[in-house]
Design a protein around this motif. Structure first.
Motif, PDB file in Angstrom:
ATOM      1  N   HIS A  43     -48.837 -74.305 -57.919  1.00 32.37           N
ATOM      2  CA  HIS A  43     -49.134 -73.334 -56.860  1.00 32.37           C
ATOM      3  C   HIS A  43     -47.929 -72.446 -56.564  1.00 32.37           C
ATOM      4  N   ASN A  44     -46.731 -73.025 -56.731  1.00 33.78           N
ATOM      5  CA  ASN A  44     -45.508 -72.277 -56.478  1.00 33.78           C
ATOM      6  C   ASN A  44     -44.931 -71.651 -57.750  1.00 33.78           C
ATOM      7  N   SER A  45     -45.751 -71.590 -58.795  1.00 37.77           N
ATOM      8  CA  SER A  45     -45.369 -70.954 -60.067  1.00 37.77           C
ATOM      9  C   SER A  45     -44.109 -71.572 -60.667  1.00 37.77           C
ATOM     10  N   ARG A  46     -43.969 -72.890 -60.512  1.00 39.64           N
ATOM     11  CA  ARG A  46     -42.845 -73.602 -61.115  1.00 39.64           C
ATOM     12  C   ARG A  46     -43.318 -74.291 -62.383  1.00 39.64           C
ATOM     13  N   GLU A  47     -42.487 -74.280 -63.385  1.00 37.49           N
ATOM     14  CA  GLU A  47     -42.858 -74.872 -64.678  1.00 37.49           C
ATOM     15  C   GLU A  47     -42.817 -76.391 -64.603  1.00 37.49           C
ATOM     16  N   ILE A  48     -43.912 -77.022 -65.038  1.00 37.74           N
ATOM     17  CA  ILE A  48     -43.989 -78.476 -65.072  1.00 37.74           C
ATOM     18  C   ILE A  48     -44.466 -78.885 -66.464  1.00 37.74           C
ATOM     19  N   VAL A  49     -43.717 -79.767 -67.110  1.00 38.82           N
ATOM     20  CA  VAL A  49     -44.028 -80.212 -68.461  1.00 38.82           C
ATOM     21  C   VAL A  49     -44.410 -81.690 -68.413  1.00 38.82           C
ATOM     22  N   GLU A  50     -45.624 -82.002 -68.855  1.00 46.09           N
ATOM     23  CA  GLU A  50     -46.064 -83.389 -69.010  1.00 46.09           C
ATOM     24  C   GLU A  50     -45.975 -83.745 -70.487  1.00 46.09           C
ATOM     25  N   GLY A  51     -45.292 -84.824 -70.817  1.00 48.21           N
ATOM     26  CA  GLY A  51     -45.135 -85.166 -72.228  1.00 48.21           C
ATOM     27  C   GLY A  51     -44.557 -86.553 -72.412  1.00 48.21           C
ATOM     28  N   GLU A  52     -44.078 -86.800 -73.623  1.00 51.25           N
ATOM     29  CA  GLU A  52     -43.446 -88.070 -73.968  1.00 51.25           C
ATOM     30  C   GLU A  52     -41.937 -87.849 -74.022  1.00 51.25           C
ATOM     31  N   PHE A  53     -41.207 -88.673 -73.279  1.00 51.18           N
ATOM     32  CA  PHE A  53     -39.769 -88.483 -73.142  1.00 51.18           C
ATOM     33  C   PHE A  53     -39.042 -89.820 -73.274  1.00 51.18           C
ATOM     34  N   SER A  54     -37.859 -89.755 -73.827  1.00 50.65           N
ATOM     35  CA  SER A  54     -37.040 -90.948 -74.004  1.00 50.65           C
ATOM     36  C   SER A  54     -36.127 -91.143 -72.793  1.00 50.65           C
ATOM     37  N   PRO A  55     -35.535 -92.316 -72.632  1.00 46.35           N
ATOM     38  CA  PRO A  55     -34.536 -92.492 -71.565  1.00 46.35           C
ATOM     39  C   PRO A  55     -33.395 -91.471 -71.648  1.00 46.35           C
ATOM     40  N   LYS A  56     -33.025 -91.068 -72.869  1.00 47.14           N
ATOM     41  CA  LYS A  56     -31.966 -90.067 -73.020  1.00 47.14           C
ATOM     42  C   LYS A  56     -32.370 -88.742 -72.385  1.00 47.14           C
ATOM     43  N   ASP A  57     -33.640 -88.365 -72.531  1.00 44.59           N
ATOM     44  CA  ASP A  57     -34.121 -87.125 -71.904  1.00 44.59           C
ATOM     45  C   ASP A  57     -33.959 -87.192 -70.386  1.00 44.59           C
ATOM     46  N   LEU A  58     -34.288 -88.330 -69.828  1.00 47.93           N
ATOM     47  CA  LEU A  58     -34.185 -88.494 -68.378  1.00 47.93           C
ATOM     48  C   LEU A  58     -32.727 -88.449 -67.922  1.00 47.93           C
ATOM     49  N   LEU A  59     -31.844 -89.058 -68.685  1.00 50.64           N
ATOM     50  CA  LEU A  59     -30.424 -89.079 -68.310  1.00 50.64           C
ATOM     51  C   LEU A  59     -29.786 -87.700 -68.399  1.00 50.64           C
ATOM     52  N   HIS A  90     -28.397 -85.049 -58.453  1.00 49.62           N
ATOM     53  CA  HIS A  90     -28.567 -84.383 -57.166  1.00 49.62           C
ATOM     54  C   HIS A  90     -29.694 -85.076 -56.387  1.00 49.62           C
ATOM     55  N   THR A  91     -29.603 -85.013 -55.084  1.00 45.44           N
ATOM     56  CA  THR A  91     -30.618 -85.661 -54.245  1.00 45.44           C
ATOM     57  C   THR A  91     -31.276 -84.654 -53.299  1.00 45.44           C
ATOM     58  N   SER A  92     -31.528 -83.463 -53.825  1.00 50.50           N
ATOM     59  CA  SER A  92     -32.250 -82.451 -53.061  1.00 50.50           C
ATOM     60  C   SER A  92     -32.899 -81.486 -54.039  1.00 50.50           C
ATOM     61  N   LEU A  93     -33.870 -80.706 -53.525  1.00 54.13           N
ATOM     62  CA  LEU A  93     -34.571 -79.705 -54.324  1.00 54.13           C
ATOM     63  C   LEU A  93     -34.562 -78.374 -53.586  1.00 54.13           C
ATOM     64  N   ASP A  94     -34.766 -77.291 -54.328  1.00 57.16           N
ATOM     65  CA  ASP A  94     -34.872 -75.980 -53.691  1.00 57.16           C
ATOM     66  C   ASP A  94     -36.306 -75.653 -53.299  1.00 57.16           C
ATOM     67  N   LEU A  95     -37.185 -76.669 -53.361  1.00 61.69           N
ATOM     68  CA  LEU A  95     -38.605 -76.493 -53.056  1.00 61.69           C
ATOM     69  C   LEU A  95     -39.082 -77.698 -52.263  1.00 61.69           C
ATOM     70  N   ASP A  96     -39.824 -77.463 -51.198  1.00 62.13           N
ATOM     71  CA  ASP A  96     -40.361 -78.549 -50.380  1.00 62.13           C
ATOM     72  C   ASP A  96     -41.592 -79.137 -51.067  1.00 62.13           C
ATOM     73  N   LEU A  97     -41.485 -80.397 -51.498  1.00 63.06           N
ATOM     74  CA  LEU A  97     -42.597 -81.054 -52.185  1.00 63.06           C
ATOM     75  C   LEU A  97     -43.230 -82.164 -51.354  1.00 63.06           C
ATOM     76  N   THR A  98     -42.943 -82.181 -50.072  1.00 63.57           N
ATOM     77  CA  THR A  98     -43.554 -83.195 -49.215  1.00 63.57           C
ATOM     78  C   THR A  98     -45.059 -82.953 -49.125  1.00 63.57           C
ATOM     79  N   PHE A  99     -45.796 -84.044 -48.904  1.00 63.68           N
ATOM     80  CA  PHE A  99     -47.250 -83.936 -48.796  1.00 63.68           C
ATOM     81  C   PHE A  99     -47.775 -84.943 -47.788  1.00 63.68           C
TER      82      PHE A  99
END
Length: 268
Positions: A218-234, A259-268
């Protein structure tokens, strides 16, 4: 030996055995043969009830439960409203499990229901220390995305987490791809792109996950759903988990800080 009806006994805290109602030993308890939804009741409303109902109905189709007699969540909401009013904030667990007896072969597809009602507690804002479990893997099945009563993977993962003195555990599937956290879905951000494991990675189809993905789109932010390794997350800049209790940032994973913050409010 003559045949007789099944008897049920329960061991009390004082060590004595007491007979109990036969419904205690239901198929949900004995075989994990059922589903559940954890929901928030706030201001007299079951939050996002249409998403919860949709997920549970899908789960019924997957495991072969007859959903025609299920109570609607609107009716459950009205029941809660009558009993608790609008002022009480509650955590609701709706249990739906196969009726009848039988052993590994069910006798019926009819569904039984129960509710568990507790005080609601919001997600911890920051989980300071997380790690990848090397011992617990999320199996790949046709029902991995369903919220089933068979939760032993998550019980053992969180037992391990507690023993290690960690705040969060990150689970991989049997292909060693990132799946989810101990009781929530996981997201991360790199170069302003959001990532999360796809349902093919054995993660639960979380309602919080669905809400976050919809809000990002809704906020026109790119979101990728896929298969990722622990290295990708790190390699991420920000990591957070989400379930119906809210969003939690992860401060550190195995020595890597985020980081422990975002530039977008994702609370619901």
């Amino acid at each position: 030996m003559n045949d007789f009806n099944t008897l049920s006994y329960y061991k009390l805290s004082d060590g004595k055995w007491q007979d109990c109602d036969s419904s205690f030993h239901n198929r949900g308890f004995l075989y994990g043969d059922g589903l559940f939804e954890t929901m928030v009741f706030n201001n007299g409303i079951l939050s996002h009830r249409e998403f919860h109902e949709d997920r549970l109905w899908n789960g019924c189709d997957v495991i072969g439960l007859d959903k025609t007699s299920l109570t609607s969540l609107l009716d459950i909401q009205n029941l809660l409203l009558d009993k608790f009013g609008k002022e009480t904030l509650l955590r609701i667990r709706w249990n739906v499990f196969r009726g009848g007896q039988g052993k590994y072969t069910p006798e019926t597809d009819a569904a039984n229901e129960s509710l568990q009602i507790q005080s609601f507690h919001s997600a911890t804002p920051i989980k300071s220390k997380a790690y990848f479990s090397k011992n617990i893997k999320v199996p790949k099945t046709n029902w991995s995305h369903c919220k089933t009563m068979n939760a032993l993977v998550y019980v053992l993962a969180n037992l391990e987490r507690t023993q290690l003195g960690m705040n969060e555990v990150i689970l991989t599937n049997t292909d060693d791809m990132i799946s989810e956290a101990g009781s929530s879905n996981i997201f991360w951000v790199k170069d302003q792109v959001f990532f999360t494991p796809s349902l093919k990675c054995s993660c639960i189809a979380g309602v919080g996950r669905r809400l976050i993905i919809e809000k990002l789109k809704h906020n026109s932010r790119e979101i990728v759903e896929g298969e990722f390794s622990p290295k990708d997350l790190l390699n991420a800049e920000t990591v957070f988990t989400t379930n119906v209790t809210g969003l939690s940032f992860i401060g550190q994973i195995e020595g890597k800080s985020f980081h422990t913050s975002l530039d977008l409010d994702l609370t619901f």
